[in-house]
Design an enzyme around this catalytic site. Structure first.
Site, PDB file in Angstrom:
ATOM      1  N   ALA A 105       6.114 -40.547  18.099  1.00 60.64           N
ATOM      2  CA  ALA A 105       5.122 -40.129  19.380  1.00 60.64           C
ATOM      3  C   ALA A 105       4.272 -38.968  18.790  1.00 60.64           C
ATOM      4  O   ALA A 105       4.781 -38.056  18.107  1.00 60.64           O
ATOM      5  CB  ALA A 105       5.917 -39.876  20.556  1.00 60.64           C
ATOM      6  N   ASP A 143      -9.908 -37.178  20.302  1.00 62.83           N
ATOM      7  CA  ASP A 143      -9.500 -38.530  19.912  1.00 62.83           C
ATOM      8  C   ASP A 143     -10.881 -39.220  19.977  1.00 62.83           C
ATOM      9  O   ASP A 143     -11.187 -39.778  20.752  1.00 62.83           O
ATOM     10  CB  ASP A 143      -8.507 -39.046  21.219  1.00 62.83           C
ATOM     11  CG  ASP A 143      -7.766 -40.167  20.510  1.00 62.83           C
ATOM     12  OD1 ASP A 143      -7.771 -40.653  19.336  1.00 62.83           O
ATOM     13  OD2 ASP A 143      -6.953 -40.533  21.297  1.00 62.83           O
ATOM     14  N   SER A 189       4.419 -45.266  13.690  1.00 63.58           N
ATOM     15  CA  SER A 189       4.405 -43.656  14.086  1.00 63.58           C
ATOM     16  C   SER A 189       5.380 -43.442  14.931  1.00 63.58           C
ATOM     17  O   SER A 189       5.900 -44.058  15.972  1.00 63.58           O
ATOM     18  CB  SER A 189       3.000 -43.363  14.221  1.00 63.58           C
ATOM     19  OG  SER A 189       2.662 -43.876  15.406  1.00 63.58           O
TER      20      SER A 189
END
Lengths: 497, 497
Positions: free
Chosen positions: B201, B261, B199
């Site tokens: 950032a 998260d 991925s």
């Protein structure tokens, strides 16, 4: 950095949007994508906006700040005015939002931070949604109290310098339940100060303000509202122009598309508006029934206690009345059809819907008993008398005249496209689904077209024969008419047994 | 209704936006305001978009559908093409969303409905946010499993027809932790198939893809990626072009601004990408430390068990390694500075950061031991040997060559504006705050400017004297340089005792 204002003929509704040229290098607009808002400053004022990039120099040049309609209007400066544009600092309530998502109970200060951000439009819809859903999962009565106080203090606060300022409100969900347009004139005719602010429809076919607008202008500002109340002892205006508890409107704009309707948000929404409107006493109509917002008695009791807890702490006398929410109230559903029912009751017409008249008398009676001069139990009789004598009708007419003529063409005329929805078989009506009836009336065009909606011809307990009409649909727009007829044909919202 | 496509030079980033003329009566655009999306149909395809109203006929005429850049690109038809535009039907997953907000545990079918909606971009950001926050308050391992499966099945699925397809992943949060660029070439040099997708950032100063992009092109499509893997036994590409678990990107676009998260979303995100990439074995780096994502061992254990539960059910062999997350890994933070560290380790340079080398050897060793031919415990020695012999460096060079030259100008050159951040007093370094270091490196311009970031000169346990440099900042942009220097001056992120 300095940019000059360029108004754009684009209406982004509630959202402030700033179009920046991709060549506006100093701001590096690509870095702002979706991450945060910018602050537009001019004079002492600050406006927050989301950023979109423009690649057409004819639309927005590198030195220009392209503002869509709401943002340009809110900023209130002329085209070409130099403004300062910079990334917005992180909002003060961001930490409180994260804490609430994490399951924390917020302090008064944290809730104050949240409301401050919302009042300044510092949060995106996704942040508001996150806050509301986190609150829906857990919220204490003390948090609800802090939220109510902070919301009431975020906008204008009216004050009437009177010991008794009465209001009546319904939590909603029952079509046709237009008692406010009867209760408020009755109470004012009795002599109670009744400065009523009401809402437009959110998900219903008509709000009190939509129905009143058939009879008079409702978008009065604060000074105009005060003049009407001084003259008539009451008013029935749309609350949106008076800027009472404006954060409530911000929250509703996200609650509506999510169909979020929690007890805590309902209490904070209603009580903050009443506090801001300067009410001292509130009579709250809480309909309970299978298709209403409150489906079972236990949930209704929990909601009542929460209303009582918060109202008591903020110094508002509240009386919660649980009412029958098992079917619509009155005959008409939709602004013009509901206004017709209201006038029929106040005029004492033979065909006036009895349930609407009875419920209004009961509620108005409770309000009137707030008057120390009225004996306990004597309110309903007094209300009946004020209706029978025509005093209540004259009061509504006086209020309507003071507020000014209705801006709506057509007024009380029902929509010209008409269709009757027949019963599919013989039977007895065992229930009328409030949600379904509301949906069909909205499909017909209510409240946008004031004449759209439906007229109920049968009620719970009545016997019907196959083919007999259950209700009559009214619409103006042909596409809406077709959609509503189709939906009513699929499921008319009547249970027969 | 039929409208003709009009492309607009406006970039609304991820959002599909449709501009309709206020005079486009048949659609009554004012009714669509904020309430729901419209569906644009042409050929067999459907695109959903939010509606904005335009009052400038030169921009959008009454018969035109004005499409902003992402929407026009996604629809893929020429200007002037007739398209059918209608209000979008309510999304299938709306009921599941309401149930989850209400605290329900969702079935596999309900979660499938949600993911289907998200894959078709049928939800607004506020709805996605509501779903994520509701999930954050409660989610069962079975729901996490269903979410992972549905996400993996929503996009492309790669298949390699090999019994052992190895990958290594880190949950993130520790700056400079660029072990993938060492581990993948070592594993590939040993002979393991290592088709690594990585991925960019999200909130960090550099993702693996950003750092690899300093050395080679990374935005390969599926065919290009296959060609590289066939030639080299491995690759290190950006996952975004390959359309693996695309719903994960949709969810991240809302999780990022909310700083959400949760363990459940982390597991679904990582494992759905690995399933879609065709991995059979996954080594997961889970850093634990006061400034890392996992702050305490108990939370780390819970996360590890959730990874193991879901991976086992979807047939992915996972090995979770808890590592030291108490300070950044390596010296450089930012794409070019991290790439320099990686090359220093692979080249065996004297100044190569020992912690990065050691951690990479440890992780690569665990991967190599997946090979049935390698004895238990012999992996690390084999990894060391592949580095010392130059085989791993040659493998990385071969992969970089196969992927194509880096599109970035400057490549490995650190940003030309330099400033050293001194210790405020004498003392011993007791901790280096990962979050703060990441923030300062981002302010310096990483990862947008590949040379921006910082070089750590002191590490935990080292003694420093007042005025001695703790780290060296690099930036290109003067405004970013000033911001980063200021932030580092306020709080450099080093604890001294």
């Amino acid at each position: 950095m300095q940019l000059t204002v360029r108004p754009l003929a684009i209406d982004t509704f509630r959202e402030n949007t700033l179009l920046l040229s991709r060549d506006c290098r100093a701001l590096r607009p690509e870095r702002l994508a979706g991450v945060r808002k910018v602050e537009i400053q001019v004079g002492g004022r600050t406006l927050l906006a989301a950023v979109v990039i423009c690649d057409d120099p004819a639309l927005v040049g590198p030195g220009e700040a392209g503002l869509t309609q709401p943002a340009f209007r809110r900023l209130g400066v002329a085209a070409g005015t130099p403004v300062h544009v910079a990334p917005a600092p992180p909002p003060a309530g961001a930490a409180a939002l994260r804490a609430k998502i994490g399951g924390a109970t917020l302090t008064d200060v944290q809730i104050g931070d949240v409301i401050h951000d919302l009042a300044e439009h510092r949060w995106s819809d996704m942040e508001i949604s996150a806050f509301l859903v986190a609150c829906a999962s857990f919220m204490t009565p003390e948090e609800t109290l802090a939220l109510t106080r902070a919301m009431a203090n975020a906008g204008r606060r009216l004050s009437w310098n009177r010991p008794l300022v009465a209001d009546k409100h319904c939590i909603g969900g029952v079509p046709g339940n237009r008692t406010s347009l009867i209760v408020a004139p009755v109470a004012a005719a009795h002599g109670l100060l009744t400065p009523k602010t009401s809402s437009r429809a959110i998900t219903s076919p008509a709000g009190t303000a939509d129905t009143m607008e058939v009879l008079a202008r409702v978008d009065l500002d604060e000074d105009e509202m005060r003049a009407v109340v001084e003259r008539c002892g009451g008013c029935i205006v749309w609350g949106g122009r008076v800027n009472l508890s404006p954060v409530d409107d911000v929250l509703i704009s996200v609650e509506r598309p999510l169909s979020l309707d929690t007890p805590e948000q309902m209490v904070a929404s209603i009580l903050s508006k009443k506090m801001a409107a300067g009410s001292t006493h509130l009579l709250l109509d809480l309909p309970v029934g299978p298709g209403a917002k409150m489906r079972d008695p236990e949930a209704a009791r929990h909601l009542r206690k929460l209303f009582e807890f918060v109202a008591d702490r903020v110094g508002l006398k509240v009386e919660v009345v649980e009412t029958d929410g098992s079917q619509p109230v009155g005959r008409g559903v939709g602004p013009a059809l509901e206004a017709r029912d209201v006038l029929a009751v106040l005029r004492g017409e033979a065909g006036a819907p009895a349930d609407l008249a009875e419920k209004s008398v009961r509620l108005a009676g409770r309000l009137i008993e707030l008057d120390p001069e009225v004996a306990g139990g004597a309110g309903a009789a007094r209300a009946r008398e004020l209706i029978a004598s025509g005093a209540a009708l004259r009061k509504l007419e006086a209020i309507a005249e003071a507020q000014g003529p209705s801006p709506l063409a057509g007024g009380l005329t029902p929509g010209s496209r008409v269709c009757e929805i027949p019963a599919a078989r013989d039977g007895t009506v065992t229930g009328v689904d409030c949600l379904r009836i509301a949906r069909i009336a909205r499909l017909a065009g209510a409240p946008t077209d004031p004449g759209a909606g439906l007229d109920l011809l049968k009620r719970r307990g009545e016997r019907v024969r196959k083919g007999e009409p259950l209700y009559r649909l009214h619409a103006e727009d042909p596409a809406d008419f077709a959609l509503a007829c189709e939906a009513a044909g699929e499921d008319p919202g009547f249970a027969l047994a």
